[in-house]
Write a protein that holds these residues in place. Structure first.
Motif, PDB file in Angstrom:
ATOM      1  N   UNK A  21       0.849  -1.188   0.000  1.00 40.59           N
ATOM      2  CA  UNK A  21       0.000   0.000   0.000  1.00 40.59           C
ATOM      3  C   UNK A  21       0.889   1.244   0.000  1.00 40.59           C
ATOM      4  N   UNK A  22       0.876   2.038  -1.073  1.00 39.39           N
ATOM      5  CA  UNK A  22       1.762   3.202  -1.125  1.00 39.39           C
ATOM      6  C   UNK A  22       1.456   4.239  -0.055  1.00 39.39           C
ATOM      7  N   UNK A  23       0.173   4.434   0.256  1.00 41.02           N
ATOM      8  CA  UNK A  23      -0.169   5.405   1.298  1.00 41.02           C
ATOM      9  C   UNK A  23       0.302   4.923   2.670  1.00 41.02           C
ATOM     10  N   UNK A  24       0.378   3.605   2.855  1.00 42.70           N
ATOM     11  CA  UNK A  24       0.907   3.059   4.109  1.00 42.70           C
ATOM     12  C   UNK A  24       2.398   3.357   4.224  1.00 42.70           C
ATOM     13  N   UNK A  25       3.119   3.248   3.117  1.00 41.69           N
ATOM     14  CA  UNK A  25       4.543   3.572   3.102  1.00 41.69           C
ATOM     15  C   UNK A  25       4.740   5.027   3.537  1.00 41.69           C
ATOM     16  N   UNK A  26       3.941   5.918   2.958  1.00 43.35           N
ATOM     17  CA  UNK A  26       4.016   7.331   3.324  1.00 43.35           C
ATOM     18  C   UNK A  26       3.624   7.514   4.789  1.00 43.35           C
ATOM     19  N   UNK A  27       2.579   6.814   5.218  1.00 42.59           N
ATOM     20  CA  UNK A  27       2.126   6.924   6.601  1.00 42.59           C
ATOM     21  C   UNK A  27       3.168   6.460   7.600  1.00 42.59           C
ATOM     22  N   UNK A  28       3.859   5.353   7.296  1.00 40.85           N
ATOM     23  CA  UNK A  28       4.934   4.871   8.165  1.00 40.85           C
ATOM     24  C   UNK A  28       6.022   5.927   8.297  1.00 40.85           C
ATOM     25  N   UNK A  29       6.409   6.478   7.170  1.00 34.14           N
ATOM     26  CA  UNK A  29       7.471   7.487   7.165  1.00 34.14           C
ATOM     27  C   UNK A  29       7.071   8.711   7.997  1.00 34.14           C
ATOM     28  N   UNK A  30       5.850   9.162   7.829  1.00 33.06           N
ATOM     29  CA  UNK A  30       5.389  10.345   8.549  1.00 33.06           C
ATOM     30  C   UNK A  30       5.227  10.071  10.038  1.00 33.06           C
ATOM     31  N   UNK A  31       4.790   8.868  10.395  1.00 33.22           N
ATOM     32  CA  UNK A  31       4.660   8.550  11.816  1.00 33.22           C
ATOM     33  C   UNK A  31       6.014   8.574  12.504  1.00 33.22           C
ATOM     34  N   UNK A  32       7.035   8.034  11.852  1.00 30.40           N
ATOM     35  CA  UNK A  32       8.373   8.061  12.448  1.00 30.40           C
ATOM     36  C   UNK A  32       8.830   9.500  12.716  1.00 30.40           C
ATOM     37  N   UNK A  33       8.551  10.381  11.771  1.00 30.22           N
ATOM     38  CA  UNK A  33       8.941  11.772  11.951  1.00 30.22           C
ATOM     39  C   UNK A  33       8.114  12.419  13.063  1.00 30.22           C
ATOM     40  N   UNK A  34       6.837  12.094  13.136  1.00 33.82           N
ATOM     41  CA  UNK A  34       5.984  12.647  14.190  1.00 33.82           C
ATOM     42  C   UNK A  34       6.447  12.194  15.568  1.00 33.82           C
TER      43      UNK A  34
ATOM     44  N   UNK B  25       1.449  14.699  15.029  1.00 33.89           N
ATOM     45  CA  UNK B  25       1.996  15.270  16.273  1.00 33.89           C
ATOM     46  C   UNK B  25       0.867  15.839  17.120  1.00 33.89           C
ATOM     47  N   UNK B  26      -0.063  16.548  16.486  1.00 34.62           N
ATOM     48  CA  UNK B  26      -1.203  17.105  17.208  1.00 34.62           C
ATOM     49  C   UNK B  26      -2.049  16.000  17.823  1.00 34.62           C
ATOM     50  N   UNK B  27      -2.219  14.897  17.096  1.00 28.49           N
ATOM     51  CA  UNK B  27      -2.979  13.767  17.631  1.00 28.49           C
ATOM     52  C   UNK B  27      -2.288  13.169  18.851  1.00 28.49           C
ATOM     53  N   UNK B  28      -0.972  13.042  18.788  1.00 28.05           N
ATOM     54  CA  UNK B  28      -0.222  12.529  19.929  1.00 28.05           C
ATOM     55  C   UNK B  28      -0.429  13.405  21.160  1.00 28.05           C
ATOM     56  N   UNK B  29      -0.368  14.691  20.972  1.00 30.87           N
ATOM     57  CA  UNK B  29      -0.523  15.611  22.102  1.00 30.87           C
ATOM     58  C   UNK B  29      -1.948  15.598  22.640  1.00 30.87           C
ATOM     59  N   UNK B  30      -2.914  15.475  21.740  1.00 28.15           N
ATOM     60  CA  UNK B  30      -4.306  15.432  22.194  1.00 28.15           C
ATOM     61  C   UNK B  30      -4.587  14.153  22.975  1.00 28.15           C
ATOM     62  N   UNK B  31      -4.078  13.032  22.480  1.00 23.21           N
ATOM     63  CA  UNK B  31      -4.282  11.767  23.193  1.00 23.21           C
ATOM     64  C   UNK B  31      -3.604  11.818  24.558  1.00 23.21           C
TER      65      UNK B  31
END
Length: 220
Positions: A11-24, A189-195
């Motif tokens: 899943x290409x969007x999953x690849x992007x999502x993994x990358x963005x989560x690591x940065x977040x 990042x905003x989701x992490x802080x809200x949770x």
């Protein structure tokens, strides 16, 4: 804080999502546990070397539509520094790939194994359902393939269905709050802080885990 990411390595969007989560997670700088959960876009898929574009054309109704879809996601990925080569990618059944991610998780290396599989599929054109290719990727990542883990993957796939996961990537925070799609880093990042804030509030007022439902997110 625990984050579960449901995804598939084709899943290409999953690849992007993994990358963005690591940065977040890096930007958040909090105590985070990331667990990778399996999802199969095509549980009946066959690993036989068929070009992915051909399989996508059959599924989505022709070359023009697929060219538009792949061109868009390729451009988005490039902005994140990821190279998607749909001209190389081949269709594959991903069950065994998920089993390797599960095994890697026992040593805390599931993220590394997932990233390696994404790159193998989308950039290098390897068949991530081929036993020889998977053995080489596992060895390269330092994962010992003991041959087990299949039952755990089946159980996790069943759990995903029970949770109602229908599209990926999906991020599940603290088994309660869900965010779907390859969201921008700042959104994660905003989701992490809200949770974090909600969890602290629930602990303060004594709300049992799994019994909260508001603001568009519900307990699962």
């Amino acid at each position: 804080m625990k984050i579960e990411i449901f995804s598939d390595v084709v899943c290409p969007w999953c690849y992007i999502g993994h990358h963005r989560l690591r940065e977040a997670v890096r930007l958040y700088e909090g105590d985070i546990e990331v667990a990778h959960r399996p999802f199969q876009l095509d549980p009946d898929g066959v690993s036989g070397g068929e070009p992915l574009v051909r399989a996508l054309e059959r599924k989505f109704g022709g070359a023009a539509q697929v060219a538009q879809m792949t061109g868009h996601v390729t451009g988005v990925a490039a902005q994140d520094g990821l190279e998607l080569r749909f001209d190389r990618a081949v269709a594959a059944n991903t069950f065994e790939a998920h089993r390797l991610i599960r095994l890697a998780g026992r040593a805390g290396r599931d993220g590394d194994m997932a990233d390696r599989l994404f790159r193998a599929h989308f950039t290098e054109g390897l068949d991530v359902g081929d036993p020889a290719a998977l053995a080489a990727l596992a060895a390269e990542t330092g994962v010992e393939d003991t041959g087990d883990g299949a039952d755990e993957v089946r159980a996790e796939l069943s759990r995903a269905r029970a949770l109602g996961v229908r599209a990926v990537p999906l991020f599940l925070f603290e088994e309660k709050y869900a965010v779907s799609g390859a969201q921008p880093v700042e959104t994660l990042v905003a989701a992490l802080r809200e949770v974090e804030a909600r969890t602290a509030e629930e602990r303060a007022v004594g709300v049992p885990a799994g019994e909260d439902c508001d603001d568009g997110t519900c307990a699962v």
